[in-house]
Every structure is written in C-alpha cells, then in structure tokens.
Design a protein around this motif. Structure first.
Motif, PDB file in Angstrom:
ATOM      1  N   UNK A  42       7.105  11.876   1.976  1.00  0.00           N
ATOM      2  CA  UNK A  42       8.145  11.348   3.011  1.00  0.00           C
ATOM      3  C   UNK A  42       7.128  10.835   4.590  1.00  0.00           C
ATOM      4  N   UNK A  43       5.841  11.442   4.426  1.00  0.00           N
ATOM      5  CA  UNK A  43       5.359  11.353   5.662  1.00  0.00           C
ATOM      6  C   UNK A  43       3.979  10.461   5.508  1.00  0.00           C
ATOM      7  N   UNK A  90       1.260  22.855   5.411  1.00  0.00           N
ATOM      8  CA  UNK A  90      -0.160  22.252   4.799  1.00  0.00           C
ATOM      9  C   UNK A  90       0.283  21.692   3.685  1.00  0.00           C
ATOM     10  N   UNK A  91       1.150  21.800   2.802  1.00  0.00           N
ATOM     11  CA  UNK A  91       1.537  21.231   1.433  1.00  0.00           C
ATOM     12  C   UNK A  91       1.339  19.952   1.497  1.00  0.00           C
ATOM     13  N   UNK A  92       0.456  19.065   0.910  1.00  0.00           N
ATOM     14  CA  UNK A  92       0.308  17.795   0.758  1.00  0.00           C
ATOM     15  C   UNK A  92      -0.734  17.380  -0.155  1.00  0.00           C
TER      16      UNK A  92
END
Length: 126
Positions: A42-43, A90-92
């Motif tokens: 979503x980013x 930091x999850x990504x």
C-alpha cells in the motif's frame, strides 16, 4: 542491460539482522552506482541506500541511517545490504537497482536507476 538477482530476505524478529545480496551480470558492474529500495504494501517504493561506483560514497535514508550498511564487492559483481536492529516498519519487498550511466553520481531516487531486480521479501515480526 544488466540482470540483478536479490537474495537473503526472510522472516526475522524485531531487533534481529539480515544481509541482502544482489548479484549482477550483463555489464561492467564496477562502473555503475548501485542502490537498494523497498516497497511496503500500500505504499510507494522508497529509497533505502546507495553506493557510488567507486564505493567511495554511501547514502542512506534517514529511517535506516545507523542501522543499515550498503557495500559492494566489485570482484564478485555483488552489492550487499546489511540490516541490523530491524523494526516491524522495515517490512517490505527490497529491490536492488543499478545506475543508468557509467561513472555517474548517485541519485537517491528511483529515476536515477535503470535496472531492477525482482525483489526479496523482508518481514520483521514484533
């Protein structure tokens, strides 16, 4: 054109560490700046870190400064991202990227990079 393959992602608890690797092939790796970006659900994709072609300069987003370290081994055509003191935010998906032109200055934005890897998932649990 350069091919980039990331590895090293995974699931880690908050406070833990991971080291991402990005192996490059297809052109003279040592002539190009390299970078890491990330995109959370979503980013928008955001800059994380970059390193100059000579490894003389490193650049970091404020959110990771002091916790992440970018480095490169030109003999192995590989760029690394050492991530310490990881946080849930930091999850990504983390992407490796190669600069557009040889010997160019580092641009800490996506438009400065012309080749991208497929990404590797980093998940930090609280």
């Amino acid at each position: 054109q350069v091919q980039l393959v990331e590895s090293g992602g995974g699931l880690v608890q908050a406070g833990g560490s991971l080291r991402l690797s990005c192996a490059a092939s297809g052109r003279t790796f040592s002539n190009y700046p390299m970078g890491w970006f990330r995109q959370a659900p979503g980013k928008e994709r955001e800059f994380v870190a970059a390193i100059s072609w000579s490894a003389g300069g490193t650049y970091y987003a404020d959110s990771v400064k002091g916790r992440f370290t970018i480095s490169r081994d030109n003999a192995k055509n590989t760029v690394y991202l050492q991530m310490n003191s990881l946080k849930p935010e930091d999850t990504a998906v983390y992407y490796c990227a190669a600069g557009r032109t040889r010997f160019s200055v580092v641009v800490t934005a996506a438009y400065g990079f012309g080749s991208w890897g497929q990404g590797t998932q980093v998940t930090v649990s609280s």
